[in-house]
Design a protein around this motif. Structure first.
Motif, short mmCIF file in Angstrom:
data_model
loop_
_atom_site.label_atom_id
_atom_site.label_comp_id
_atom_site.label_asym_id
_atom_site.label_seq_id
_atom_site.Cartn_x
_atom_site.Cartn_y
_atom_site.Cartn_z
N UNK A 233 0.81 -1.22 0.00
CA UNK A 233 0.00 0.00 0.00
C UNK A 233 0.85 1.27 0.00
N UNK A 234 2.11 1.13 -0.44
CA UNK A 234 3.02 2.29 -0.52
C UNK A 234 3.62 2.35 -1.92
N UNK A 235 3.57 3.53 -2.53
CA UNK A 235 3.97 3.69 -3.93
C UNK A 235 5.43 3.32 -4.19
N UNK A 236 6.29 3.45 -3.21
CA UNK A 236 7.70 3.13 -3.43
C UNK A 236 7.92 1.65 -3.73
N UNK A 237 6.98 0.81 -3.30
CA UNK A 237 7.23 -0.63 -3.34
C UNK A 237 6.22 -1.41 -4.18
N UNK A 238 5.11 -0.81 -4.53
CA UNK A 238 4.06 -1.57 -5.22
C UNK A 238 3.09 -0.61 -5.89
N UNK A 239 2.11 -1.15 -6.57
CA UNK A 239 1.10 -0.35 -7.24
C UNK A 239 -0.26 -0.42 -6.58
N UNK A 240 -0.29 -0.86 -5.30
CA UNK A 240 -1.56 -0.95 -4.59
C UNK A 240 -2.40 -2.13 -5.04
N UNK A 241 -3.67 -2.09 -4.65
CA UNK A 241 -4.58 -3.19 -4.98
C UNK A 241 -4.75 -3.36 -6.48
N UNK A 242 -4.61 -2.27 -7.23
CA UNK A 242 -4.81 -2.33 -8.67
C UNK A 242 -3.87 -3.35 -9.31
N UNK A 243 -2.59 -3.35 -8.91
CA UNK A 243 -1.66 -4.31 -9.50
C UNK A 243 -1.56 -5.60 -8.68
N UNK A 244 -1.89 -5.55 -7.40
CA UNK A 244 -1.73 -6.73 -6.55
C UNK A 244 -2.80 -7.78 -6.87
N UNK A 245 -4.03 -7.55 -6.47
CA UNK A 245 -5.11 -8.48 -6.82
C UNK A 245 -5.49 -8.34 -8.29
N UNK A 246 -5.35 -7.13 -8.81
CA UNK A 246 -5.72 -6.91 -10.21
C UNK A 246 -4.96 -7.79 -11.18
N UNK A 247 -3.72 -8.19 -10.82
CA UNK A 247 -2.94 -9.04 -11.71
C UNK A 247 -3.64 -10.37 -11.96
N UNK A 248 -4.27 -10.93 -10.96
CA UNK A 248 -5.02 -12.17 -11.14
C UNK A 248 -6.17 -11.97 -12.13
N UNK A 249 -6.89 -10.87 -11.94
CA UNK A 249 -8.03 -10.60 -12.82
C UNK A 249 -7.60 -10.35 -14.26
N UNK A 250 -6.62 -9.46 -14.45
CA UNK A 250 -6.28 -9.04 -15.80
C UNK A 250 -5.63 -10.15 -16.62
N UNK A 251 -4.89 -11.03 -15.97
CA UNK A 251 -4.33 -12.19 -16.66
C UNK A 251 -5.45 -12.95 -17.37
N UNK A 252 -6.49 -13.27 -16.63
CA UNK A 252 -7.60 -14.05 -17.20
C UNK A 252 -8.39 -13.25 -18.22
N UNK A 253 -8.61 -11.97 -17.95
CA UNK A 253 -9.43 -11.15 -18.84
C UNK A 253 -8.78 -10.99 -20.22
N UNK A 254 -7.51 -10.59 -20.26
CA UNK A 254 -6.84 -10.42 -21.55
C UNK A 254 -6.74 -11.76 -22.28
N UNK A 255 -6.48 -12.81 -21.56
CA UNK A 255 -6.39 -14.15 -22.14
C UNK A 255 -7.73 -14.53 -22.78
N UNK A 256 -8.81 -14.34 -22.04
CA UNK A 256 -10.13 -14.70 -22.54
C UNK A 256 -10.53 -13.87 -23.76
N UNK A 257 -10.13 -12.59 -23.76
CA UNK A 257 -10.48 -11.69 -24.87
C UNK A 257 -9.52 -11.80 -26.05
#
Length: 441
Positions: A233-257
């Motif tokens: 939850x700190x910009x120096x080390x990560x991209x927040x929830x958008x990249x953390x949990x979002x990575x699981x979602x976007x992997x499947x979404x782009x793959x499916x599309x």
């Protein structure tokens, strides 16, 4: 065959022998089919120890080394691995060990790029946790390093190897839902108002090398919330929830599309519900324009846990013929209806289908990696694919920081409508660390 086009039948083949795309042989020793892959672990916190357990389920994996900047966590990992692994304080020393075939990288996200590039230069094959990077140029440097050094790589996005996700993607590819105009993903929870709390800066634990934990990130005083799990939850080390949990979602979404990048992104949000010392949003709505006719939205809130259709997280694909709800527990297809012009009766546009009671299976993702280390084939979730779905999410953070919609050229990897936003594609590293030379490859 592209990462996003793999079918269930193809996946069965890849779990035994890797995909059909052949890499050039590595300069390291080529392993025989019955040999064990000697693995070193870089980063042995919660996720690292979880991955050790998963690797131990694979008979052809042999954990020979562990590395962490925290002595206590490293000792725990060594005990978990059987008590005979060599322990290293500095990951570069682990990479110097010539008999290590592969490494598993589970450090905080701000270390991923350098860990990965140094491992490529040491000719080690790599299993790396998602999200692979904090900014887009880091990911491109990692892809360049892997290709130049002929490295087998796998991103630990375990849904990519989980049977019911493969079945769901296959159904979408076969057109069961019809053309898909909208995809929705979400994570909802409620830790208001205190969230992570507001601990004061203090001395780091005696077992932790705080300066090396920071590495390329800016030098700041130790704070309990900046380290270990809450670094997300700190910009120096990560991209927040958008990249953390979002990575699981976007992997499947782009793959499916069957897409590799968005055309444009708009993200809005902020810290609306919590009073802790986090920096990344506790509430946001991010929207991507993907392909010619699909809108993808990611909704996140941490001040209200009301579930969407009974699920606190998930993905829904909305097609002309039906809707698919997809989570780690399973999936369900709800048909659309239309009226028969002759009979006047309503008909279902597709067949209703559901399959629940499942779980994600990291061990399948790991086994595919181990198989590909031996065969030199491309893994099912290679670093290029990991870079693609991570980049889509990082563009959401670019839009959030720029406070505007951004349009994206996926081939040049540049924001086209707002040139000043391209500064968010880069990350300044603390001296003497750098990844910039690998952007030239």
């Amino acid at each position: 065959m592209g990462q996003q086009e793999i079918s269930r039948r193809d996946f069965v083949k890849t779990t035994a022998a890797g995909t059909a795309t052949l890499l050039s042989a590595s300069t390291s020793n080529v392993l025989g089919a019955n040999e064990k892959v000697r693995v070193g672990f870089i980063g042995t916190g919660n996720r690292g120890q979880y991955n050790i357990k998963q690797f131990l389920l694979c008979p052809d994996a042999h954990i020979v080394a562990v590395c962490d900047v925290d002595r206590e966590r490293m000792a725990q990992a060594n005990e978990l691995a059987g008590g005979e692994a060599e322990m290293f304080h500095d990951f570069r020393e682990l990479l110097d060990r010539k008999d290590i075939d592969a490494v598993c990288i589970t450090t905080p996200d701000h270390w991923h790029c350098l860990n990965f590039i140094y491992a490529c230069e040491a000719k080690k094959d790599i299993y790396i946790d998602k999200p692979i990077s904090v900014v887009i140029t880091e990911g491109r440097a990692m892809v360049n390093a892997a290709r130049k050094n002929n490295i087998v790589s796998q991103v630990g996005s375990e849904q990519h190897s989980t049977p019911h996700f493969l079945e769901a993607v296959d159904l979408i590819h076969r057109g069961v839902l019809g053309p898909i105009s909208v995809v929705k993903c979400w994570n909802y929870g409620n830790t208001a108002p205190e969230g992570l709390g507001n601990p004061a800066d203090c001395d780091p634990p005696e077992t932790l090398d705080w300066d090396l934990w920071l590495g390329p990130a800016p030098k700041v005083p130790y704070n309990p919330n900046r380290c270990f799990y809450n670094y997300r939850w700190f910009w120096d080390y990560c991209g927040g929830q958008l990249t953390d949990w979002g990575a699981h979602h976007m992997d499947i979404i782009l793959w499916a599309l069957k897409e590799k990048a968005p055309r444009a992104v708009m993200c809005q949000g902020g810290i609306y519900a919590l009073t802790d010392n986090r920096e990344t949003p506790d509430t946001f709505e991010c929207t991507w324009e993907i392909g010619e006719k699909t809108l993808v939205t990611y909704s996140y809130r941490n001040g209200n846990g009301f579930k969407h259709n009974g699920h606190s997280y998930g993905i829904e694909f909305y097609g002309t013929e039906g809707t698919m709800t997809l989570t780690r527990s399973g999936y369900e297809i709800t048909p659309e209806k239309r009226r028969n012009a002759k009979t006047g009766e309503e008909e279902l546009r597709c067949e209703a289908k559901e399959s629940w009671g499942h779980d994600t299976q990291e061990v399948r993702q790991i086994q595919n990696f181990l198989d590909c280390v031996k065969s030199r084939d491309r893994c099912v979730c290679d670093i290029e694919w990991g870079h693609r779905f991570t980049s889509a999410l990082q563009l959401g953070n670019v839009s959030y920081h720029a406070k505007q919609r951004v349009e994206w050229d996926a081939e040049k990897e540049q924001v086209t409508n707002l040139p000043e936003a391209n500064k968010y594609l880069f990350k300044d590293y603390r001296h003497p660390w750098s990844y910039m030379e690998w952007l030239k490859s």
